[in-house]
Design a protein around this motif. Structure first.
Motif, PDB file in Angstrom:
ATOM      1  N   GLU A  40       0.825  -1.218   0.000  1.00 43.64           N
ATOM      2  CA  GLU A  40       0.000   0.000   0.000  1.00 43.64           C
ATOM      3  C   GLU A  40       0.864   1.277   0.000  1.00 43.64           C
ATOM      4  O   GLU A  40       0.483   2.287  -0.589  1.00 43.64           O
ATOM      5  N   ARG A  41       2.012   1.203   0.660  1.00 44.43           N
ATOM      6  CA  ARG A  41       2.908   2.372   0.683  1.00 44.43           C
ATOM      7  C   ARG A  41       3.457   2.645  -0.712  1.00 44.43           C
ATOM      8  O   ARG A  41       3.510   3.791  -1.169  1.00 44.43           O
ATOM      9  N   ALA A  42       3.875   1.587  -1.380  1.00 40.11           N
ATOM     10  CA  ALA A  42       4.386   1.728  -2.746  1.00 40.11           C
ATOM     11  C   ALA A  42       3.277   2.217  -3.683  1.00 40.11           C
ATOM     12  O   ALA A  42       3.502   3.087  -4.532  1.00 40.11           O
ATOM     13  N   GLN A  43       2.091   1.680  -3.517  1.00 40.90           N
ATOM     14  CA  GLN A  43       0.951   2.072  -4.366  1.00 40.90           C
ATOM     15  C   GLN A  43       0.605   3.552  -4.186  1.00 40.90           C
ATOM     16  O   GLN A  43       0.278   4.248  -5.144  1.00 40.90           O
ATOM     17  N   HIS A  44       0.703   4.016  -2.954  1.00 41.02           N
ATOM     18  CA  HIS A  44       0.410   5.426  -2.662  1.00 41.02           C
ATOM     19  C   HIS A  44       1.285   6.348  -3.510  1.00 41.02           C
ATOM     20  O   HIS A  44       0.799   7.307  -4.128  1.00 41.02           O
ATOM     21  N   TYR A  45       2.575   6.045  -3.569  1.00 34.68           N
ATOM     22  CA  TYR A  45       3.499   6.905  -4.328  1.00 34.68           C
ATOM     23  C   TYR A  45       3.363   6.702  -5.830  1.00 34.68           C
ATOM     24  O   TYR A  45       3.553   7.652  -6.606  1.00 34.68           O
ATOM     25  N   ALA A  46       3.021   5.486  -6.245  1.00 34.48           N
ATOM     26  CA  ALA A  46       2.781   5.237  -7.678  1.00 34.48           C
ATOM     27  C   ALA A  46       1.581   6.054  -8.159  1.00 34.48           C
ATOM     28  O   ALA A  46       1.598   6.623  -9.255  1.00 34.48           O
TER      29      ALA A  46
END
Length: 339
Positions: A40-46
């Motif tokens: 979810e953290r990676a998705q947030h920045y993507a």
């Protein structure tokens, strides 16, 4: 020129506050991938910056052809990921401490050389305006030789900084391996070496856990350093400065004293033996509370654009780390360690 394709590996606080926003502001960069086991953290920045989200770096390096990566993970993964990225042909910017051992550091440097890529370590202190001004003054020769010094970095600890608070990897020995010394002390060993243009010859240290309960990770260190020039001084790193963060350095020289970040208004103060006082307002040192541009990302990107070896190279990161490793050895053996 086409944009540099960058992947950020590890989406915690250092990425949130420094790496990601600074890449996003750099016109030469395209952020193409974000990696974090908490997807979810990676998705947030993507979603914020474009690019794809991955839960592990292996999949990302297989799927993406990136030009460069930032390694912003727990310490124990720095070497493994940096070497894998270099082997994939990517330039590497790794957070400090660059590694957790001499062998890891050497393997990282070798992998970068073998693959013809740059390895840079995120030592931002020497890029901050007060440090740059102090170096300029020292290089001018007006203060003469540095004789003694003290350099200190202390704040209340990573629980107020990390995205995971007190549950952070910073407090898990198997992931961090070193605490305040790896987090803060290594910044100061890099800075003092650079300011004095000198190497540390001997280290004696007290390193231990004074107050962070439920962890065996070091929260305080007081070190004595002797430089090759003979200059002597202290280096302090602390996670228990609960009131009154300190990030200052004072150098007593033949012709006077230079104070860096000791005053809230004037970041560099020179007091000469003839009574002259010079005060410089050059911009604040970045802190956890006051985020300012670190300069690290722009420096890294400029190296890639210009094909120029980083000034804060893997070798420089390794020299700073050796001082910290010697401090741990001194604590363990009760001896002065020769470097």
């Amino acid at each position: 020129m086409s944009k540099i394709k960058v992947a950020v590996i590890g989406c915690g606080s250092i990425s949130k506050h420094r790496h990601i926003p600074e890449y996003a502001l750099n016109a030469n960069v395209e952020l193409v991938a974000f990696v974090d086991p908490v997807i979810e953290r990676a998705q947030h920045y993507a979603e914020l910056h474009g690019g794809k989200a991955y839960s592990n770096y292996v999949d990302m390096l297989k799927a993406e052809k990136v030009d460069a990566v930032s390694v912003c993970t727990p310490n124990y993964l720095h070497a493994e990921i940096s070497i894998a990225a270099a082997n994939a042909g990517a330039h590497v910017l790794v957070e400090k401490p660059m590694a957790t051992s001499a062998a890891e550091s050497e393997a990282m440097i070798e992998a970068a050389k073998k693959n013809g890529v740059f390895l840079m370590v995120g030592h931002n202190q020497r890029l901050m305006p007060p440090s740059v001004k102090a170096k300029e003054i020292l290089t001018s020769g007006k203060l003469g030789k540095v004789l003694t010094f003290r350099t200190s970095f202390g704040h209340p600890g990573p629980e107020g900084w990390s995205v995971d608070g007190r549950e952070s990897w910073f407090f898990r020995k198997e992931e961090a391996l070193m605490g305040a010394m790896g987090d803060l002390g290594v910044h100061k060993s890099d800075l003092i070496r650079w300011l004095l243009d000198d190497e540390v010859a001997q280290v004696a240290a007290f390193v231990g856990t004074l107050h962070k309960e439920g962890t065996d990770i070091d929260d305080n260190a007081t070190c004595l350093l002797r430089m090759k020039s003979g200059a002597t001084g202290s280096l302090v790193a602390s996670w228990t400065y609960y009131k009154g963060q300190d990030n200052s350095t004072v150098l007593w020289c033949e012709n006077g004293v230079i104070k860096i970040d000791t005053d809230p208004n004037d970041q560099v103060i020179v007091e000469l033996r003839d009574g002259t006082v010079e005060r410089y307002k050059v911009g604040q040192v970045a802190t956890n509370e006051k985020q300012t541009t670190s300069g690290v990302i722009d420096e890294f990107v400029a190296c890639i654009v210009n094909g120029q070896e980083p000034r804060i190279s893997g070798e420089e990161g390794y020299r700073a780390l050796k001082v910290i490793l010697a401090a741990f050895e001194s604590e363990a053996t009760g001896k002065i360690i020769n470097l």
